[in-house]
Design a protein around this motif. Structure first.
Motif, mmCIF file in Angstrom:
data_model
loop_
_atom_site.group_PDB
_atom_site.id
_atom_site.type_symbol
_atom_site.label_atom_id
_atom_site.label_comp_id
_atom_site.label_asym_id
_atom_site.label_seq_id
_atom_site.Cartn_x
_atom_site.Cartn_y
_atom_site.Cartn_z
ATOM 1 N N ALA A 240 -18.413 13.487 16.585
ATOM 2 C CA ALA A 240 -18.206 14.697 17.566
ATOM 3 C C ALA A 240 -18.000 15.836 16.912
ATOM 4 N N LEU A 241 -16.789 15.785 16.285
ATOM 5 C CA LEU A 241 -16.470 16.765 15.238
ATOM 6 C C LEU A 241 -17.326 17.421 14.368
ATOM 7 N N THR A 242 -18.144 16.706 13.565
ATOM 8 C CA THR A 242 -19.265 17.061 12.655
ATOM 9 C C THR A 242 -20.333 17.870 13.532
ATOM 10 N N SER A 243 -20.681 17.193 14.535
ATOM 11 C CA SER A 243 -21.758 17.774 15.356
ATOM 12 C C SER A 243 -21.196 19.431 15.882
ATOM 13 N N ALA A 244 -20.104 19.177 16.503
ATOM 14 C CA ALA A 244 -19.564 20.615 17.146
ATOM 15 C C ALA A 244 -19.622 21.568 15.911
ATOM 16 N N ARG A 245 -19.193 21.327 14.839
ATOM 17 C CA ARG A 245 -19.034 22.259 13.746
ATOM 18 C C ARG A 245 -20.428 22.648 13.458
ATOM 19 N N ARG A 246 -21.465 21.930 13.598
ATOM 20 C CA ARG A 246 -22.923 22.251 13.264
ATOM 21 C C ARG A 246 -23.181 23.120 14.209
ATOM 22 N N LEU A 247 -22.986 22.791 15.558
ATOM 23 C CA LEU A 247 -23.704 23.684 16.687
ATOM 24 C C LEU A 247 -22.886 24.846 17.030
ATOM 25 N N ARG A 248 -21.687 24.833 16.438
ATOM 26 C CA ARG A 248 -20.887 26.255 16.957
ATOM 27 C C ARG A 248 -21.472 27.641 16.660
ATOM 28 N N PRO A 249 -22.120 27.730 15.136
ATOM 29 C CA PRO A 249 -22.507 29.010 15.141
ATOM 30 C C PRO A 249 -23.833 29.071 16.104
ATOM 31 N N VAL A 250 -24.592 28.258 16.252
ATOM 32 C CA VAL A 250 -25.841 28.539 17.273
ATOM 33 C C VAL A 250 -25.307 28.977 18.572
ATOM 34 N N LEU A 251 -24.298 28.359 18.845
ATOM 35 C CA LEU A 251 -23.732 28.504 20.483
ATOM 36 C C LEU A 251 -23.049 30.077 20.362
ATOM 37 N N LYS A 252 -22.587 30.454 19.237
ATOM 38 C CA LYS A 252 -22.060 31.839 19.100
ATOM 39 C C LYS A 252 -23.189 32.778 19.121
ATOM 40 N N ILE A 253 -24.274 32.558 18.583
ATOM 41 C CA ILE A 253 -25.390 33.458 18.451
ATOM 42 C C ILE A 253 -25.856 33.439 19.902
ATOM 43 N N LYS A 254 -26.084 32.603 20.630
ATOM 44 C CA LYS A 254 -26.695 32.654 22.005
ATOM 45 C C LYS A 254 -25.756 33.222 22.943
ATOM 46 N N ARG A 255 -24.567 32.918 22.785
ATOM 47 C CA ARG A 255 -23.519 33.798 23.713
ATOM 48 C C ARG A 255 -23.705 35.336 23.176
ATOM 49 N N THR A 256 -23.619 35.865 22.244
ATOM 50 C CA THR A 256 -23.702 37.005 21.755
ATOM 51 C C THR A 256 -25.084 37.641 22.574
ATOM 52 N N LEU A 257 -26.197 36.767 22.473
ATOM 53 C CA LEU A 257 -27.504 37.495 22.895
ATOM 54 C C LEU A 257 -27.367 37.508 24.589
ATOM 55 N N ASP A 258 -26.688 36.484 24.914
ATOM 56 C CA ASP A 258 -26.663 36.327 26.395
ATOM 57 C C ASP A 258 -25.898 37.671 26.865
ATOM 58 N N LYS A 259 -24.689 37.988 26.141
ATOM 59 C CA LYS A 259 -24.002 39.220 26.408
ATOM 60 C C LYS A 259 -24.992 40.418 26.351
ATOM 61 N N LEU A 260 -25.798 40.262 25.247
ATOM 62 C CA LEU A 260 -26.454 41.880 25.233
ATOM 63 C C LEU A 260 -27.805 41.815 26.185
ATOM 64 N N ARG A 261 -28.155 40.658 26.732
ATOM 65 C CA ARG A 261 -29.345 40.900 27.838
ATOM 66 C C ARG A 261 -28.807 41.532 28.950
ATOM 67 N N PRO A 262 -29.635 42.475 29.558
ATOM 68 C CA PRO A 262 -29.618 43.113 30.454
ATOM 69 C C PRO A 262 -28.996 42.269 31.718
ATOM 70 N N ALA A 263 -28.155 42.775 32.766
ATOM 71 C CA ALA A 263 -27.855 41.906 33.647
ATOM 72 C C ALA A 263 -28.682 41.555 34.836
ATOM 73 N N LYS A 264 -29.852 42.481 34.833
ATOM 74 C CA LYS A 264 -30.782 42.116 35.815
ATOM 75 C C LYS A 264 -31.839 40.779 35.406
ATOM 76 N N GLU A 265 -32.048 40.901 33.940
ATOM 77 C CA GLU A 265 -32.803 39.933 33.411
ATOM 78 C C GLU A 265 -32.191 38.470 33.505
ATOM 79 N N LYS A 266 -30.537 38.527 33.469
ATOM 80 C CA LYS A 266 -29.754 37.448 33.611
ATOM 81 C C LYS A 266 -30.040 36.852 34.778
ATOM 82 N N GLY A 267 -30.353 37.378 36.036
ATOM 83 C CA GLY A 267 -30.512 36.938 37.275
ATOM 84 C C GLY A 267 -29.334 36.480 37.896
#
Ligand SMILES: Cc1ncc(COP(=O)(O)O)c(C=O)c1O
Length: 433
Positions: free
Chosen positions: A406-433
Motif C-alpha cells: 500500500a505504501l509503494t502504491s501511495a508513493r507512486r500515486l502521490r505526484p499524480v494526486l498533487k498535480i490533480k489538486r493543483t489543477l483543481d485549484k487553478l480551475r475557475p470556480a464556475k467550471e468546478k460547479g
C-alpha cells in the motif's frame, strides 16, 4: 466485476435514504463496498468478493474481533432472561458491572453512570464536573475528539460544530502537550480539563514526557477536575488496561465506550471518584438515559472487562506491539521519504506520513490491498493503525506485508494526486460547479 443486484440495491437505498453524499464519496474513490459477513479480524463485501483485514476496528469497538464467539454466546444467554431493563429502577446487572469496573480502577473511581455512546458519557462527565465544582469552564485540546453530542461537540474541533449554529459556551482549547498554555488558560472559573489520554483523531499523539503528570499536578493544585477520555485508548489497547497507567496518574472522571460493547451491544460509562457522586444526592433522577447500561449488554461488557484485564491478554498485546515496532521500522527504512514517523503506545498506533494528502491516499491504497486503515480526521498526515487485540504474530507479518504494498502504491500515486489538486485549484470556480 459488476456488483450483484442486491449490493446495487443496498447502495441505491443508502444513497436515497441515508446519505447521498456518503454514497457519492465512496463511489468517487472506487470503494463500492458494503459490509457483509464479518468474523474475527475480517469483514467481507456483501458480494463476498472482497475480504478486508480490519485495522481500524471502529476506534476499538472491535478490540476483541468481529462477532467474538464467547461474547455472542453470552449475549444470547442474556436474552433468555433479560431485556433492556428500566432505567428508573435499581438493577442487579448494572450494579454488578459497576462493581467489577470499580475493582479494576485505582483509588476511589468507584461510581459509574452508564450511557449508550461515548459522546453521551463525555457530556455527563462535563455536567458532573460543572455541578461538583460549581464552575463553568472546560479546557480541552485543539484537535481533540470527544463525540458529536452537545457538550462533547463543544469540547472538540471547530470544524464539526461550525455548520450547526451556536455552540455551548464555557469551552477553551489549548494545544495538547503544552503545559504552559494549560497553566495560562486554567483560571478561577475552570471546572475541568478534558483530554484523551492519547488523542486518536489528532493522529495518535503520544503525550510528551511529563505532560500528563504536570496536568494532573496542576489540576490537583488548583481544584480542577481531570477528565480522561479513554473511549479509544482504554481496555487494553495500549498494553495496559488503562492508558493513564503508563503515566502513573489517575483521573477524577474516566470515560469509556466503544470496546466496552464487545462490538455487539452499545454501552458507555462515566466513572466518577466517589465524592463526585454527591452531585446526584439532591435529585438522583436529574440525569437519565433510557438505554444507558441496558441490562442485556451488561454481561457482555463484564466479559469484555474480564478478558481485557487478564495479565495474559495484556502480555499478548505487548508482544504484538513489539512485532509491529520491528516491522514498521523496516518499512520506514524502505519508505523513509513517505513514512516519516511512527507513533505507538501498545497497539494504539499512528503512521506519520509525508503531508496532509498522504493519509487519505494511504487509506485508499490500503483498501486496495485489503486493509482497512483510516486517516486521522484532525491531522490527515497520519493514518491510524488499530488492529484487533486478538490477532497473532503471523497476522502482524501479513498486515505489514500488505502495508508495504500500500505504501509503494501511495508513493507512486502521490505526484499524480498533487498535480490533480493543483489543477483543481487553478480551475475557475464556475467550471468546478
Ligand atoms: C476519544 C473518543 N471519545 C468519544 C467518542 C464519541 O463516541 P461515540 O461516537 O460513541 O459517541 C469517540 C468516537 O470516536 C472517541 O474517539
Amino acid at each position: 466485476m459488476t456488483a450483484s443486484k442486491s449490493k446495487q440495491e443496498a447502495i441505491a437505498a443508502f444513497r436515497d435514504h441515508v446519505s447521498s453524499e456518503k454514497a457519492a464519496f465512496f463511489e468517487k474513490y472506487g470503494m463500492d463496498f458494503v459490509m457483509g459477513k464479518r468474523e474475527g479480524p475480517y469483514f467481507w463485501d456483501m458480494d463476498g468478493e472482497k475480504k478486508i483485514f480490519d485495522c481500524h476496528t471502529n476506534g476499538g469497538v472491535f478490540n476483541l474481533g468481529h462477532r467474538n464467539g464467547e461474547l455472542i454466546d453470552l449475549l444470547k444467554e442474556s436474552l433468555d432472561d433479560l431485556d433492556i431493563g428500566n432505567h428508573h429502577l435499581l438493577s442487579a446487572e448494572r450494579a454488578e458491572l459497576a462493581r467489577f469496573l470499580a475493582g479494576l480502577l485505582p483509588a476511589d473511581l468507584s461510581y459509574t453512570v452508564f450511557g449508550v455512546s461515548g459522546g453521551e458519557a463525555v457530556d455527563l462527565a462535563i455536567k458532573v464536573a460543572r455541578a461538583y465544582t460549581r464552575k463553568p469552564t472546560i479546557i480541552s485540546a485543539f484537535g481533540g475528539y470527544h463525540g458529536h453530542t452537545g457538550l462533547a461537540l463543544a469540547a472538540g474541533d471547530e470544524k464539526y460544530r461550525a455548520p450547526f449554529g451556536p455552540s455551548a459556551s464555557g469551552f477553551i482549547q489549548v494545544p495538547f502537550g503544552d503545559t504552559a498554555a494549560l497553566e495560562a488558560a486554567a483560571g478561577p472559573q475552570t471546572a475541568a480539563v478534558l483530554l484523551e489520554t492519547v488523542p486518536a483523531t489528532l493522529g495518535m499523539v503520544i503525550p510528551p514526557p511529563g505532560y500528563l503528570q504536570a496536568v494532573r499536578r496542576l489540576c490537583t493544585e488548583r481544584g480542577i477536575l481531570l477528565i480522561l477520555d479513554e473511549v479509544q485508548s482504554g481496555l487494553g489497547r495500549t498494553g495496559k488496561l488503562w492508558a493513564f497507567e503508563h503515566f502513573g496518574i489517575a483521573p477524577d472522571i474516566l470515560v469509556l465506550g466503544k470496546g466496552l460493547s464487545g462490538g455487539l451491544y452499545p454501552i458507555s460509562a462515566t466513572v466518577l471518584r466517589s465524592p463526585l457522586e454527591s452531585v446526584f444526592h439532591k435529585d438522583p433522577f436529574v440525569h437519565i438515559s433510557t438505554f444507558g447500561g441496558a441490562e442485556v449488554g451488561c454481561r457482555v461488557a463484564m466479559k469484555v472487562l474480564e478478558i481485557s484485564s487478564s495479565a495474559a491478554f495484556l502480555a499478548h498485546v505487548n508482544g504484538l506491539a513489539t512485532r509491529f515496532a520491528e516491522r514498521v521500522a523496516e518499512l520506514r527504512e524502505k519508505h523513509g521519504g513517505f513514512l516519516t514517523g511512527f507513533r505507538q503506545l501498545g497497539l494504539m498506533m499512528g503512521l506519520v506520513l509525508r503531508d496532509e494528502i498522504s493519509g487519505p491516499l494511504l487509506t485508499k491504497t490500503a483498501y486496495d490491498h485489503d486493509l482497512l486503515l483510516v486517516y486521522a480526521g484532525n491531522d490527515t498526515s497520519v493514518c491510524q493503525l488499530l488492529p484487533p487485540l486478538t490477532i497473532d504474530r503471523e497476522d502482524v507479518n501479513w498486515i505489514t506485508d500488505r502495508l508495504d504494498g500500500a505504501l509503494t502504491s501511495a508513493r507512486r500515486l502521490r505526484p499524480v494526486l498533487k498535480i490533480k489538486r493543483t489543477l483543481d485549484k487553478l480551475r475557475p470556480a464556475k467550471e468546478k460547479g
